[in-house]
Design a protein around this motif. Structure first.
Motif, short mmCIF file in Angstrom:
data_model
loop_
_atom_site.label_atom_id
_atom_site.label_comp_id
_atom_site.label_asym_id
_atom_site.label_seq_id
_atom_site.Cartn_x
_atom_site.Cartn_y
_atom_site.Cartn_z
N ARG A 96 -33.22 26.91 9.26
CA ARG A 96 -32.18 27.50 9.87
C ARG A 96 -30.89 27.36 8.92
O ARG A 96 -30.95 26.32 8.11
N TYR A 97 -30.29 28.22 8.91
CA TYR A 97 -28.98 28.54 8.01
C TYR A 97 -27.59 28.57 9.16
O TYR A 97 -27.54 29.35 9.94
N SER A 98 -26.67 27.90 8.65
CA SER A 98 -25.30 28.03 9.10
C SER A 98 -24.16 27.75 8.10
O SER A 98 -24.54 27.20 6.95
N HIS A 99 -22.90 27.88 8.49
CA HIS A 99 -21.87 27.71 7.70
C HIS A 99 -20.58 27.18 8.41
O HIS A 99 -20.31 27.29 9.31
N GLY A 100 -20.06 26.15 7.49
CA GLY A 100 -18.69 25.65 8.06
C GLY A 100 -18.83 24.42 9.09
O GLY A 100 -17.70 24.19 9.70
N TYR A 101 -20.03 23.96 9.41
CA TYR A 101 -20.10 23.08 10.66
C TYR A 101 -20.60 21.65 10.07
O TYR A 101 -21.30 21.65 8.94
N GLU A 102 -19.91 20.74 10.84
CA GLU A 102 -20.58 19.19 9.94
C GLU A 102 -21.85 18.98 10.52
O GLU A 102 -22.14 19.12 11.79
N PRO A 103 -22.75 18.72 9.47
CA PRO A 103 -24.17 18.43 9.69
C PRO A 103 -24.23 17.16 10.57
O PRO A 103 -23.48 16.09 10.50
N GLY A 104 -25.44 16.99 11.35
CA GLY A 104 -25.44 15.80 12.12
C GLY A 104 -25.59 14.79 11.29
O GLY A 104 -25.49 13.45 11.79
N SER A 105 -26.15 14.75 10.08
CA SER A 105 -26.40 13.39 9.22
C SER A 105 -25.16 12.82 8.67
O SER A 105 -25.20 11.82 8.09
N PHE A 106 -23.93 13.53 8.57
CA PHE A 106 -22.92 13.31 8.05
C PHE A 106 -22.50 11.94 8.75
O PHE A 106 -21.78 10.90 7.79
N ARG A 107 -22.51 11.66 9.94
CA ARG A 107 -21.85 10.38 10.61
C ARG A 107 -22.92 9.06 10.34
O ARG A 107 -22.35 8.21 10.12
N ARG A 108 -24.04 9.63 9.71
CA ARG A 108 -25.01 8.22 9.50
C ARG A 108 -25.07 8.19 7.95
O ARG A 108 -25.59 7.31 7.47
#
Length: 367
Positions: free
Chosen positions: A117-129
């Motif tokens: 899957r490809y997206s742009h400009g969104y905070e990935p779910g792993s960033f908070r971890r």
């Protein structure tokens, strides 16, 4: 750890080059559309601005001085902002054409990755971890392209990320580049952080102090640990479980650090293992999935292949930290052992299904 396993084969490259030709046709159409829009839009806009300013100047003496100056200077700033917005609107068709090709071509090239899957400009779910010791004392974050998928059934996430600390007078970039997150083969009971040592400088003692304070403010008390390998000359290691951390270097982690040290010469790559997750931050000044400007045609060898090789290297790292150890052939020659070895062998990329290309064709499978 062989990144070539994740590169498209020759037949797929030929099919992708045909797909690139389709994009170039759309690119030329978008370019001509921009050339048609720009004169008409800006001529109308300049005329509208001229009419507005004419009425302001014509009635300048009849208005209160403060109101007159607010209208004059405010109108000037509004005209500039409106011109920028109009320019972006006129070029929107080109931006959409490039983004549409990027959305399409990544799943085509890496069709063997499950659930890509490809997206742009969104905070990935792993960033908070992500461990605080890797992020630093930032107060502003930006995200670009985000790619997620599963490799051999294990989830991974790759994203472009920029972390900075902003104040009224300055902006300090703490990190700009690509971040990788995936699961690890064996869970680690704590946190291990590895940062490549920067070149010696007069500011090094100050940087060391700031790094230590950042770790404390982030709630992580990490102590220095040595791998007792040549990696200690290039990396600084910190962990809250020093004894358990040394066992990680005996596995694939040492190979990953060696590859990163050889492949990414600039900047200071950062790596962390926390519990069952692996994090890797690779600094880069360029857009990782960048395409040439709309005025230039796309060439696979010049523009797509470098991106493909970088992405294949990241996939090889994902496979390395997740791969189960293969029994030595000399110590396990039983049919069961041979079967386990066959299962651990990487699947040939060319045999995996591909997503249809823009022209409706599917790359031929190797026979």
């Amino acid at each position: 750890m062989n990144a070539d396993e994740y590169l498209p084969n020759a037949e797929t490259v030929v099919a992708i080059e045909r797909d690139v030709e389709n994009y170039d046709a759309r690119r030329r159409h978008a370019q001509s559309e921009i050339g048609r829009r720009m004169p008409a839009l800006f001529a109308s806009y300049v005329l509208a601005c001229a009419v507005v300013f004419y009425f302001i100047i014509a009635n300048f003496r009849d208005m209160p001085e403060k109101v007159a100056f607010i209208l004059l200077f405010g109108g000037g700033f509004a005209a500039i902002a409106g011109g920028v917005a109009l320019y972006r609107f006129a070029h929107r068709v080109g931006v959409d054409t490039q983004q549409g090709f990027r959305d399409h071509i990544l799943p085509v090239i890496f069709g063997f990755v499950d659930g890509l899957r490809y997206s742009h400009g969104y905070e990935p779910g792993s960033f908070r971890r992500l461990p605080a010791a890797l992020k630093g004392d930032y107060n502003h974050s930006e995200f670009g392209d985000v790619i997620t998928g599963r490799l051999d059934g294990r989830h991974f996430e790759i994203c472009e990320m920029s972390l900075s600390r902003r104040s009224k007078s300055s902006t300090v970039v703490l990190f700009k580049g690509v971040a990788l997150c995936c699961s690890v083969r064996d869970s680690f009971p704590g946190t291990l952080v590895a940062v490549r040592k920067p070149e010696p400088s007069l500011m090094q003692p100050f940087n060391d102090l700031m790094q230590a304070l950042s770790g404390l403010l982030g709630g992580e008390r990490l102590e220095t640990v040595f791998s007792r390998t040549p990696l200690d000359r290039a990396y600084e290691f910190r962990s809250d479980r020093r004894e358990e951390a040394r066992a990680l270097f005996e596995g694939g982690l040492g190979d990953v650090l060696g590859l990163v040290n050889a492949r990414w010469q600039r900047g200071s790559p950062r790596l962390a293992v926390r519990h069952s997750e692996f994090f890797l931050l690779l600094p880069s000044d360029k857009d990782f999935f960048e395409l040439p400007p709309l005025e230039r045609p796309v060439d696979y060898r010049a523009h797509l292949e470098p991106m493909v090789r970088d992405f294949a290297t990241l996939l090889a790292i994902v496979a390395e930290v997740q791969r189960k150890p293969v029994p030595d052939a000399a110590s396990d020659n039983s049919p069961a052992g041979q079967a386990r070895g066959a299962e651990a062998s990487p699947r040939p990329v060319s045999e995996e299904p591909f997503i249809p290309l823009l022209d409706g064709n599917v790359p031929p499978h190797k026979r």
